[in-house]
Motif scaffolding. Structure first.
Motif, PDB file in Angstrom:
ATOM      1  N   GLN A   1       0.818  -1.216   0.000  1.00 30.75           N
ATOM      2  CA  GLN A   1       0.000   0.000   0.000  1.00 30.75           C
ATOM      3  C   GLN A   1       0.853   1.269   0.000  1.00 30.75           C
ATOM      4  O   GLN A   1       0.333   2.352   0.199  1.00 30.75           O
ATOM      5  N   ARG A   2       2.116   1.144  -0.257  1.00 28.45           N
ATOM      6  CA  ARG A   2       3.017   2.286  -0.191  1.00 28.45           C
ATOM      7  C   ARG A   2       2.878   3.149  -1.443  1.00 28.45           C
ATOM      8  O   ARG A   2       2.714   2.647  -2.548  1.00 28.45           O
ATOM      9  N   VAL A   3       2.946   4.455  -1.272  1.00 30.16           N
ATOM     10  CA  VAL A   3       2.882   5.408  -2.380  1.00 30.16           C
ATOM     11  C   VAL A   3       4.278   5.982  -2.615  1.00 30.16           C
ATOM     12  O   VAL A   3       5.220   5.720  -1.863  1.00 30.16           O
ATOM     13  N   GLN A   4       4.392   6.827  -3.660  1.00 28.21           N
ATOM     14  CA  GLN A   4       5.724   7.243  -4.089  1.00 28.21           C
ATOM     15  C   GLN A   4       6.425   8.161  -3.083  1.00 28.21           C
ATOM     16  O   GLN A   4       7.644   8.173  -3.023  1.00 28.21           O
ATOM     17  N   THR A   5       5.679   8.918  -2.289  1.00 28.36           N
ATOM     18  CA  THR A   5       6.342   9.768  -1.296  1.00 28.36           C
ATOM     19  C   THR A   5       7.041   8.923  -0.229  1.00 28.36           C
ATOM     20  O   THR A   5       8.162   9.232   0.183  1.00 28.36           O
ATOM     21  N   LEU A   6       6.383   7.853   0.203  1.00 29.85           N
ATOM     22  CA  LEU A   6       7.032   6.939   1.147  1.00 29.85           C
ATOM     23  C   LEU A   6       8.143   6.160   0.467  1.00 29.85           C
ATOM     24  O   LEU A   6       9.160   5.832   1.105  1.00 29.85           O
ATOM     25  N   GLY A   7       7.964   5.862  -0.815  1.00 29.98           N
ATOM     26  CA  GLY A   7       9.027   5.198  -1.550  1.00 29.98           C
ATOM     27  C   GLY A   7      10.286   6.049  -1.620  1.00 29.98           C
ATOM     28  O   GLY A   7      11.401   5.555  -1.423  1.00 29.98           O
ATOM     29  N   LEU A   8      10.120   7.335  -1.878  1.00 28.80           N
ATOM     30  CA  LEU A   8      11.263   8.243  -1.885  1.00 28.80           C
ATOM     31  C   LEU A   8      11.906   8.330  -0.507  1.00 28.80           C
ATOM     32  O   LEU A   8      13.138   8.413  -0.382  1.00 28.80           O
ATOM     33  N   TYR A   9      11.082   8.319   0.523  1.00 35.09           N
ATOM     34  CA  TYR A   9      11.598   8.395   1.890  1.00 35.09           C
ATOM     35  C   TYR A   9      12.462   7.166   2.202  1.00 35.09           C
ATOM     36  O   TYR A   9      13.523   7.276   2.824  1.00 35.09           O
ATOM     37  N   ASN A  10      12.014   5.996   1.748  1.00 36.68           N
ATOM     38  CA  ASN A  10      12.790   4.780   1.982  1.00 36.68           C
ATOM     39  C   ASN A  10      14.026   4.734   1.089  1.00 36.68           C
ATOM     40  O   ASN A  10      15.085   4.266   1.503  1.00 36.68           O
ATOM     41  N   PHE A  11      13.870   5.209  -0.153  1.00 35.34           N
ATOM     42  CA  PHE A  11      15.017   5.224  -1.059  1.00 35.34           C
ATOM     43  C   PHE A  11      16.120   6.139  -0.541  1.00 35.34           C
ATOM     44  O   PHE A  11      17.287   5.937  -0.861  1.00 35.34           O
ATOM     45  N   GLN A  12      15.761   7.131   0.216  1.00 35.74           N
ATOM     46  CA  GLN A  12      16.767   8.035   0.771  1.00 35.74           C
ATOM     47  C   GLN A  12      17.752   7.268   1.650  1.00 35.74           C
ATOM     48  O   GLN A  12      18.937   7.610   1.730  1.00 35.74           O
ATOM     49  N   GLY A  13      17.251   6.228   2.318  1.00 34.64           N
ATOM     50  CA  GLY A  13      18.139   5.390   3.106  1.00 34.64           C
ATOM     51  C   GLY A  13      18.845   4.342   2.272  1.00 34.64           C
ATOM     52  O   GLY A  13      20.037   4.080   2.453  1.00 34.64           O
ATOM     53  N   GLN A  14      18.117   3.756   1.301  1.00 30.34           N
ATOM     54  CA  GLN A  14      18.708   2.717   0.481  1.00 30.34           C
ATOM     55  C   GLN A  14      19.772   3.268  -0.474  1.00 30.34           C
ATOM     56  O   GLN A  14      20.762   2.604  -0.778  1.00 30.34           O
TER      57      GLN A  14
END
Length: 278
Positions: free
Chosen positions: A225-238
């Motif tokens: 259920q994740r959207v792109q804003t949360l995806g960007l937030y997680n990618f910031q760590g990855q």
């Protein structure tokens, strides 16, 4: 008269210089995002963020898609379309009733909508969370859509009500004499004359839904259920050491809204210039 003509023909160097400075501030971040997203990680680390692009590659976009960003974009598109459509579907009849009705109760409802403009989403996140969990909607896209629509309604009703007040009363009276009822007046007369305002409201709601972060963060949990804003937030760590990969994700997130703006900017400017007018 001659003085006015000379003043009109005189170049305004100050305004031109200010426009160039403003343009540089706007273009510079876009240039850096596009440039960095097309570089390899090694080239970026070797030459720095301000260097000219070398060894261009589209591999960063492939890495982003391999990490599930396509699914995030699809979820965001669903939330955006549903939120914008539902907001317009609810706001337009409400604005029409506010403009056409002379009831004090309706005026009170309109003031209640205006009060909603002063309530930030952060102040209501706990009650919203409790409502969503008790409705058994937690961790679903519906949990994002409903509060997004609720907080988009006040400004949408205000803009659409301003547009509907610009519709001449004579047109309502003429269609009424021809046998038109309230529903026909709303859909056959008021709706076509409010296209600029409807476009403005739709874009505003779509931008809020596309860029929404608080509701997805609090009301969803699973990766499905994740959207792109949360995806960007997680990618910031990855992608902490892979800045080109992060910039590729940022570019993919901004590109759809940029394309929509290119096609709808005329209606958006017309609606905002007239505060939702014709």
């Amino acid at each position: 008269m001659s003085r006015l003509r000379r003043a009109a023909g005189r170049a305004n160097w100050g305004a031109g210089l200010a426009s160039l400075v403003w343009l540089a501030f706007v273009i510079a971040p876009i240039y850096l995002v596009v440039k960095d997203s097309l570089q390899t990680t090694g080239s970026y680390l070797d030459h720095g963020p301000l260097s000219l692009p070398r060894h261009l590659t589209f591999g960063n976009f492939g890495d982003v898609f391999d990490r599930g960003f396509t699914h995030y974009l699809v979820n965001t598109a669903i939330v955006t379309v549903a939120s914008a459509a539902l907001t317009v579907l609810l706001a337009f009849p409400a604005a029409y009733a506010i403009v056409r009705s002379r009831s004090r109760m309706v005026s009170g409802v309109f003031r209640m909508f205006l009060t909603g403009l002063a309530i930030p989403a952060q102040a209501t996140i706990i009650p919203v969370y409790l409502l969503i969990t008790r409705m058994h909607l937690y961790d679903s896209l519906t949990a994002i859509v409903l509060p997004t629509v609720a907080f988009g309604l006040p400004l949408s009703v205000l803009v659409l009500a301003s547009a509907l007040r610009d519709v001449p009363r004579e047109l309502y009276e003429a269609m009424t004499l021809e046998g038109g009822g309230s529903v026909r007046l709303m859909w056959s007369l008021a709706l076509p004359l409010s296209r600029a305002a409807l476009t403005t409201v739709s874009i505003y709601c779509a931008l809020n839904a596309w860029n929404g972060f608080l509701f997805p963060l609090i009301l969803t949990q699973s990766d499905e259920q994740r959207v792109q804003t949360l995806g960007l937030y997680n990618f910031q760590g990855q992608f902490s050491s892979n800045v080109p990969g992060l910039m590729a994700a940022v570019l993919l997130s901004a590109l759809p809204i940029f394309v929509v703006y290119l096609f709808a900017r005329r209606w958006l400017v017309a609606g905002m210039a007239g505060v939702g007018g014709k």
